[in-house]
Scaffold this active site. Structure first.
Site, PDB file in Angstrom:
ATOM      1  CG  ASN A  88      -1.646   1.240   1.490  1.00 10.01           C
ATOM      2  OD1 ASN A  88      -1.760   2.078   0.596  1.00 10.01           O
ATOM      3  ND2 ASN A  88      -2.162   1.406   2.692  1.00 10.01           N
TER       4      ASN A  88
ATOM      5  CE  LYS B  46       0.067   3.349   4.777  1.00  6.58           C
ATOM      6  NZ  LYS B  46       0.088   3.467   6.215  1.00  6.58           N
TER       7      LYS B  46
ATOM      8  CG  HIS C 173      -5.680   1.983   5.224  1.00  6.89           C
ATOM      9  ND1 HIS C 173      -5.254   2.956   6.095  1.00  6.89           N
ATOM     10  CD2 HIS C 173      -4.669   1.092   5.118  1.00  6.89           C
ATOM     11  CE1 HIS C 173      -4.023   2.654   6.500  1.00  6.89           C
ATOM     12  NE2 HIS C 173      -3.649   1.529   5.917  1.00  6.89           N
TER      13      HIS C 173
ATOM     14  CD  GLU D 142      -2.733   5.607   6.795  1.00  7.07           C
ATOM     15  OE1 GLU D 142      -2.699   5.654   5.555  1.00  7.07           O
ATOM     16  OE2 GLU D 142      -1.811   5.108   7.476  1.00  7.07           O
TER      17      GLU D 142
ATOM     18  CD  GLU E 236      -3.427  -2.445   7.449  1.00  7.33           C
ATOM     19  OE1 GLU E 236      -2.299  -2.657   6.993  1.00  7.33           O
ATOM     20  OE2 GLU E 236      -4.082  -1.426   7.192  1.00  7.33           O
TER      21      GLU E 236
ATOM     22  N   GLY F 114       2.603   2.369  10.718  1.00  8.45           N
ATOM     23  CA  GLY F 114       3.539   3.474  10.542  1.00  8.45           C
ATOM     24  C   GLY F 114       4.293   3.843  11.812  1.00  8.45           C
TER      25      GLY F 114
ATOM     26  CB  SER G 126       5.387  -1.689  11.896  1.00 13.23           C
ATOM     27  OG  SER G 126       4.980  -0.352  12.170  1.00 13.23           O
TER      28      SER G 126
ATOM     29  N   GLY H  23       2.876  -1.118   4.245  1.00 14.08           N
ATOM     30  CA  GLY H  23       2.866   0.300   3.915  1.00 14.08           C
ATOM     31  C   GLY H  23       4.270   0.794   3.613  1.00 14.08           C
TER      32      GLY H  23
END
Ligand code: PGA
Length: 251
Positions: free
Chosen positions: A9, A11, A97, A99, A169, A175, A215, A236
């Site tokens: 991903n 992003k 997701h 985010e 997740e 992150g 991560s 990510g």
């Protein structure tokens, strides 16, 4: 047997030109010793360019979008529709997701609409669920994640669910450099599979792939992939570095 599934991903990173350079470097060094299914999810602006490179060089990599609207077309300024992604022959689409949930007000209801729209347009959804740190510390993570799962799957037909990927997740691991322990990740993925079994039966639960995300890096992927209910990873930060992403695929 579920085929391991590693998705990157990206992003909001990489211009369409940087994406083309990444694909060339990636292809040049590409090995896939575990026979994983590999998917790259770049920003919308790079989908077409990457798709052209994959097709013309016959690279065995799938392509995914990071989001989409649920309506097929209409007055939704700034949105991308499932029909548009289908026309581009995109394989996967990440839905819900954290985010998107955190910064763009996505809810289990919108995730449910998008997952249905994905299946209706021949796109395979990677549906994300996961708890934040407060929920984890309160000891209610499993209850929370399973209720997200049930709400996001509400009314989905059995035949669709087989083609679903669930990405677990935990938000506190995204992150942050903090990965869930492989045991905690496995426990949640096993609970997710059990819940799918209770709704759709054991055959479907055995077929659905469950990824861990948060991560994931070359140093922790092997341990995660050794867990029986973890079928892959949604990566990510490490997916935009060619060497790291290749090391993850070849765990
Ligand atoms: P990360 O992101 O690997 O950078 O933690 C994972 C994700 O958000 O899917």
């Amino acid at each position: 047997m579920r085929k391991p599934f590693i998705a990157g991903n990206w992003k909001m990173n990489m211009t369409h030109m940087e994406a083309a350079i990444f694909m060339q470097d990636f292809h040049y060094d590409m090995k896939n010793k575990n026979g994983c299914e590999i998917c790259i999810c770049p920003p919308f602006t790079a989908l077409r360019g990457i798709k052209n490179i994959i097709d013309s060089d016959k690279i065995d990599v799938a392509i995914g979008a990071q989001n989409m609207h649920w309506e097929k077309s209409g007055a939704f300024t700034g949105e991308i529709s499932p029909e548009m992604l289908e026309a581009l022959k995109v394989d996967y689409v990440i839905i819900g997701h954290s985010e998107r949930r955190q910064y763009f007000a996505e809810t289990n209801e919108t995730v449910n609409k998008k997952v249905r729209a994905a299946f209706a347009h021949n796109l395979k959804p990677v549906m994300c669920i996961g708890e934040d740190i407060d929920i984890r510390q309160s000891g209610k993570a499993e209850e929370f994640v399973l209720s997200q799962l049930a709400a996001c799957l509400d009314g989905l037909e059995e035949k669709s669910v087989t083609g679903l990927t669930v990405a677990y997740e935990p938000i506190w691991a995204i992150g942050t450099g903090k990965t869930a322990t492989s045991k905690d990740a496995e426990d949640m993925c096993a609970a997710i599979r059990k819940k799918i079994s209770s709704i759709y039966g054991p055959d479907i639960a055995e077929a659905v792939r469950i990824q861990y995300g948060g991560s994931v890096k070359p140093s922790n992927i092997t341990e995660l992939m050794n867990m029986p209910d973890i079928d892959g990873a949604l990566v990510g930060g490490a997916s935009i570095k060619v060497d790291d992403f290749l090391a993850i695929i070849n765990y």
